[in-house]
Scaffold this motif. Structure first.
Motif, PDB file in Angstrom:
ATOM      1  N   VAL A  84     -64.877  57.176 -26.770  1.00 62.04           N
ATOM      2  CA  VAL A  84     -66.572  57.266 -25.884  1.00 62.04           C
ATOM      3  C   VAL A  84     -66.158  57.129 -24.396  1.00 62.04           C
ATOM      4  CG1 VAL A  84     -68.718  55.571 -25.552  1.00 62.04           C
ATOM      5  CG2 VAL A  84     -67.276  56.177 -28.295  1.00 62.04           C
ATOM      6  N   PHE A 126     -56.528  47.830 -31.560  1.00 60.03           N
ATOM      7  CA  PHE A 126     -56.602  46.624 -30.764  1.00 60.03           C
ATOM      8  C   PHE A 126     -56.007  45.958 -31.179  1.00 60.03           C
ATOM      9  CE2 PHE A 126     -57.250  46.061 -26.009  1.00 60.03           C
ATOM     10  CZ  PHE A 126     -56.329  44.584 -26.139  1.00 60.03           C
ATOM     11  N   ASN A 166     -67.465  52.767 -39.016  1.00 61.11           N
ATOM     12  CA  ASN A 166     -65.681  53.103 -38.261  1.00 61.11           C
ATOM     13  C   ASN A 166     -64.639  53.218 -38.892  1.00 61.11           C
ATOM     14  OD1 ASN A 166     -68.615  51.973 -36.416  1.00 61.11           O
ATOM     15  ND2 ASN A 166     -66.933  51.271 -35.501  1.00 61.11           N
ATOM     16  N   TYR A 174     -66.596  49.455 -41.367  1.00 64.72           N
ATOM     17  CA  TYR A 174     -65.403  49.290 -41.622  1.00 64.72           C
ATOM     18  C   TYR A 174     -65.543  50.472 -42.804  1.00 64.72           C
ATOM     19  CZ  TYR A 174     -65.625  47.128 -37.048  1.00 64.72           C
ATOM     20  OH  TYR A 174     -66.006  46.858 -35.924  1.00 64.72           O
ATOM     21  N   LEU A 195     -57.164  39.889 -27.463  1.00 68.08           N
ATOM     22  CA  LEU A 195     -57.814  40.869 -27.414  1.00 68.08           C
ATOM     23  C   LEU A 195     -59.427  40.359 -26.884  1.00 68.08           C
ATOM     24  CD1 LEU A 195     -59.831  43.015 -29.529  1.00 68.08           C
ATOM     25  CD2 LEU A 195     -60.440  40.977 -31.349  1.00 68.08           C
ATOM     26  N   ALA A 252     -70.867  41.705 -32.840  1.00 69.31           N
ATOM     27  CA  ALA A 252     -71.824  42.959 -33.485  1.00 69.31           C
ATOM     28  C   ALA A 252     -70.934  43.157 -34.495  1.00 69.31           C
ATOM     29  CB  ALA A 252     -71.068  44.043 -32.248  1.00 69.31           C
ATOM     30  N   SER A 298     -71.027  62.292 -36.305  1.00 64.72           N
ATOM     31  CA  SER A 298     -70.486  60.500 -36.659  1.00 64.72           C
ATOM     32  C   SER A 298     -72.121  59.593 -36.709  1.00 64.72           C
ATOM     33  CB  SER A 298     -70.107  59.679 -34.780  1.00 64.72           C
ATOM     34  OG  SER A 298     -70.250  58.978 -34.426  1.00 64.72           O
ATOM     35  N   ASN A 311     -60.391  51.084 -29.259  1.00 60.02           N
ATOM     36  CA  ASN A 311     -61.330  50.871 -30.485  1.00 60.02           C
ATOM     37  C   ASN A 311     -60.074  49.533 -31.016  1.00 60.02           C
ATOM     38  OD1 ASN A 311     -60.896  54.549 -31.797  1.00 60.02           O
ATOM     39  ND2 ASN A 311     -63.174  53.315 -31.259  1.00 60.02           N
ATOM     40  N   THR A 315     -73.027  57.302 -34.566  1.00 63.25           N
ATOM     41  CA  THR A 315     -73.235  57.893 -33.036  1.00 63.25           C
ATOM     42  C   THR A 315     -74.771  57.880 -32.784  1.00 63.25           C
ATOM     43  OG1 THR A 315     -72.181  56.700 -30.932  1.00 63.25           O
ATOM     44  CG2 THR A 315     -72.128  59.342 -31.890  1.00 63.25           C
ATOM     45  N   LYS A 335     -63.101  61.993 -28.680  1.00 63.23           N
ATOM     46  CA  LYS A 335     -63.142  60.854 -29.305  1.00 63.23           C
ATOM     47  C   LYS A 335     -63.853  59.734 -28.294  1.00 63.23           C
ATOM     48  CE  LYS A 335     -59.603  59.130 -32.001  1.00 63.23           C
ATOM     49  NZ  LYS A 335     -60.071  58.505 -33.549  1.00 63.23           N
ATOM     50  N   VAL A 346     -62.966  39.785 -27.010  1.00 65.05           N
ATOM     51  CA  VAL A 346     -63.867  40.329 -27.848  1.00 65.05           C
ATOM     52  C   VAL A 346     -66.059  40.528 -27.043  1.00 65.05           C
ATOM     53  CG1 VAL A 346     -65.212  39.095 -29.341  1.00 65.05           C
ATOM     54  CG2 VAL A 346     -62.930  38.824 -28.940  1.00 65.05           C
ATOM     55  N   TYR A 347     -66.377  41.846 -27.064  1.00 64.91           N
ATOM     56  CA  TYR A 347     -67.440  42.026 -26.019  1.00 64.91           C
ATOM     57  C   TYR A 347     -68.058  41.296 -26.825  1.00 64.91           C
ATOM     58  CZ  TYR A 347     -63.657  45.537 -24.647  1.00 64.91           C
ATOM     59  OH  TYR A 347     -62.140  46.455 -24.020  1.00 64.91           O
TER      60      TYR A 347
HETATM   61  C1  WQD Z   1     -65.953  48.219 -32.751  1.00 65.80           C
HETATM   62  C2  WQD Z   1     -67.059  46.958 -32.057  1.00 65.80           C
HETATM   63  C3  WQD Z   1     -67.110  46.901 -30.110  1.00 65.80           C
HETATM   64  C4  WQD Z   1     -62.865  47.026 -28.756  1.00 65.80           C
HETATM   65  C5  WQD Z   1     -67.234  54.107 -31.599  1.00 65.80           C
HETATM   66  C6  WQD Z   1     -67.418  55.723 -32.045  1.00 65.80           C
HETATM   67  C7  WQD Z   1     -67.770  55.750 -33.159  1.00 65.80           C
HETATM   68  C8  WQD Z   1     -65.940  56.165 -33.441  1.00 65.80           C
HETATM   69  C9  WQD Z   1     -65.649  54.449 -33.446  1.00 65.80           C
HETATM   70  C10 WQD Z   1     -64.790  58.129 -33.420  1.00 65.80           C
HETATM   71  C11 WQD Z   1     -68.154  46.592 -30.927  1.00 65.80           C
HETATM   72  C12 WQD Z   1     -66.105  45.311 -29.884  1.00 65.80           C
HETATM   73  C13 WQD Z   1     -63.979  46.795 -29.948  1.00 65.80           C
HETATM   74  C14 WQD Z   1     -62.523  46.085 -28.244  1.00 65.80           C
HETATM   75  C15 WQD Z   1     -64.069  44.484 -28.888  1.00 65.80           C
HETATM   76  N1  WQD Z   1     -65.243  56.845 -32.878  1.00 65.80           N
HETATM   77  N2  WQD Z   1     -64.910  45.458 -29.676  1.00 65.80           N
HETATM   78  N3  WQD Z   1     -62.887  44.458 -28.589  1.00 65.80           N
HETATM   79  O1  WQD Z   1     -67.568  51.627 -30.623  1.00 65.80           O
HETATM   80  O2  WQD Z   1     -68.014  51.212 -33.310  1.00 65.80           O
HETATM   81  O3  WQD Z   1     -67.327  53.759 -32.627  1.00 65.80           O
HETATM   82  O4  WQD Z   1     -65.318  54.507 -32.379  1.00 65.80           O
HETATM   83  O5  WQD Z   1     -64.155  58.658 -34.198  1.00 65.80           O
HETATM   84  O6  WQD Z   1     -68.015  57.264 -33.258  1.00 65.80           O
HETATM   85  O7  WQD Z   1     -68.768  55.399 -30.846  1.00 65.80           O
HETATM   86  O8  WQD Z   1     -65.934  51.027 -32.241  1.00 65.80           O
HETATM   87  O9  WQD Z   1     -64.083  49.840 -32.028  1.00 65.80           O
HETATM   88  O10 WQD Z   1     -64.460  50.696 -30.386  1.00 65.80           O
HETATM   89  O11 WQD Z   1     -65.716  48.795 -31.386  1.00 65.80           O
HETATM   90  O12 WQD Z   1     -65.096  43.187 -28.925  1.00 65.80           O
HETATM   91  O13 WQD Z   1     -61.262  46.034 -27.525  1.00 65.80           O
HETATM   92  O14 WQD Z   1     -65.955  45.991 -31.882  1.00 65.80           O
HETATM   93  O15 WQD Z   1     -67.743  45.816 -28.855  1.00 65.80           O
HETATM   94  O16 WQD Z   1     -68.777  45.825 -31.666  1.00 65.80           O
HETATM   95  P1  WQD Z   1     -67.081  51.299 -32.039  1.00 65.80           P
HETATM   96  P2  WQD Z   1     -64.985  50.539 -31.805  1.00 65.80           P
END
Ligand code: WQD
Length: 337
Positions: A87, A203, A179, A233, A215, A229, A125, A199, A127, A85, A217-218
């Motif tokens: 990505v 983190f 999420n 949750y 952390l 973004a 998901s 995730n 996704t 799981k 932040v992307y």
């Molecule tokens: C959430 C937000 C990141 C990490 C994915 C899969 C989904 C499910 C959950 C499996 C985004 C931001 C993240 C970091 C950040 N997977 N972020 N810094 O990508 O929404 O979903 O995981 O069950 O199917 O698609 O989750 O937690 O990775 O990210 O800024 O170190 O947090 O850019 O906006 P995501 P995520």
């Protein structure tokens, strides 16, 4: 009634096993232990007082799957979590994802189609929506070509199930998670990310505990209120409860179609900065973070329209983001103690 939970020692799987046992189901867990450990069984037992039957099984091994179902023909329902799981990992190693997530599903369905009737809950998901046009997202939103191989395996998995149920006695419910975060309030089970968490929430809690320097932040240049973004949750226990309700719907033959689909979220979108602020509030700690560039493949916003799950399943997420973050933080402290 005996319920098979594949991937039942994983994050969502283990919480679902607890809720199944709470509802009096006899649970049989299979897991290949590639992303979890047998200690999770003890965690489940500490919560419910019952240790689920367990068999180590890699669902990619077709003959072993056939043998397993020959030995366990009294299974009334299957909740299928077993899948890879991550990505990012799926982008680097797509065949690992197509082999694991697709073959395992096919081999389980091949066994279920031999039964006079079968009830199948599939872990999908949000996704599959990609970046949906309209928020909140309903189940009718178009399924788009997910950006990652992981997301594509969920889209293909749904399509396989739809095709198979048309010509077999299998009834299915597709649960599209938003999420999942948090941990069981007992802190006996929770998320166990291996290596650097991909995730956001694990983190954050590891950074809060001092395991990570800060952390990243992307991106803060998204068209959202604070530029970061937005996601939906949902507490993992709320999510687990929805699986039991969905399974009971099939067992009680309440389904109105061979395949039904439900979005499982809270219905509320939260930005990355809001999640950080919530963590700081529940932990009393300042979280070190820096804004960096967007992560490849990320979407701007996704949060669920939960009307269908609320009205048809009679399910609604109960925990707030604050409660979910508090449980995640409590869990992080427990596993590091
Ligand atoms: C959430 C937000 C990141 C990490 C994915 C899969 C989904 C499910 C959950 C499996 C985004 C931001 C993240 C970091 C950040 N997977 N972020 N810094 O990508 O929404 O979903 O995981 O069950 O199917 O698609 O989750 O937690 O990775 O990210 O800024 O170190 O947090 O850019 O906006 P995501 P995520």
């Amino acid at each position: 009634m005996k319920i098979l939970v594949t991937g039942g020692l994983g994050f969502i799987g283990s919480h679902t096993v607890v809720e199944l046992q709470n509802e009096g189901f006899e649970v049989l867990v299979v897991d290949n232990l590639s992303n979890t450990s047998l200690n999770v069984l003890d965690g489940i037992q500490s919560i419910t007082g019952k240790i689920p039957a367990f068999e180590k099984l890699d669902l990619r091994e077709k003959e072993k799957v056939q043998d397993f179902f020959k030995r366990h023909h009294d299974i009334s329902g299957v909740i299928h979590f077993a899948a890879s799981k991550a990505v990012g990992e799926s982008v680097e190693n797509p065949l690992l994802y197509y082999e694991n997530n697709i073959n395992a599903l096919v081999y389980v369905l091949q066994e279920l189609q031999k039964k006079p009737e079968a009830n199948f809950i599939f872990s999908s998901s949000c996704t599959v929506y990609g970046q949906a046009e309209k928020m909140p997202i309903t189940e009718n939103a178009p399924v788009q070509q997910p950006i990652s191989p992981y997301g594509n395996t969920k889209k293909i998995g749904e399509e396989i199930i739809i095709d198979v149920t048309k010509v077999t006695n299998i009834n299915a419910i597709l649960l599209r998670y938003f999420n999942p975060i948090g941990a069981h309030p007992s802190t006996e089970i929770g998320e166990l990310p291996i290596g650097v968490p991909q995730n956001l929430v694990p983190f954050i809690t590891q950074t809060g505990f001092g395991l990570r320097k800060e952390l990243a932040v992307y991106g803060d240049d998204y068209p959202t209120p604070d530029g970061t973004a937005v996601r939906d949750y949902i507490h993992v226990v709320d999510l687990a409860k929805a699986h039991v309700i969905a399974l009971q719907r099939l067992l009680n033959k309440k389904n109105t179609a061979k395949v039904e689909t439900f979005n499982l979220g809270t219905g509320t979108g939260s930005s990355v900065l809001e999640v950080i602020n919530t963590f700081e509030k529940v932990s009393g700690k300042k979280l070190p973070y820096k804004i960096v560039g967007r992560r490849e493949g990320d979407i701007t916003s996704a949060y669920a329209n939960t009307d269908k799950a609320n009205t048809v399943l009679g399910w609604k997420a109960k925990s707030t983001l604050e409660e979910a973050m508090a449980s995640a933080w409590k869990w992080e402290q427990k596993i590091r103690s």
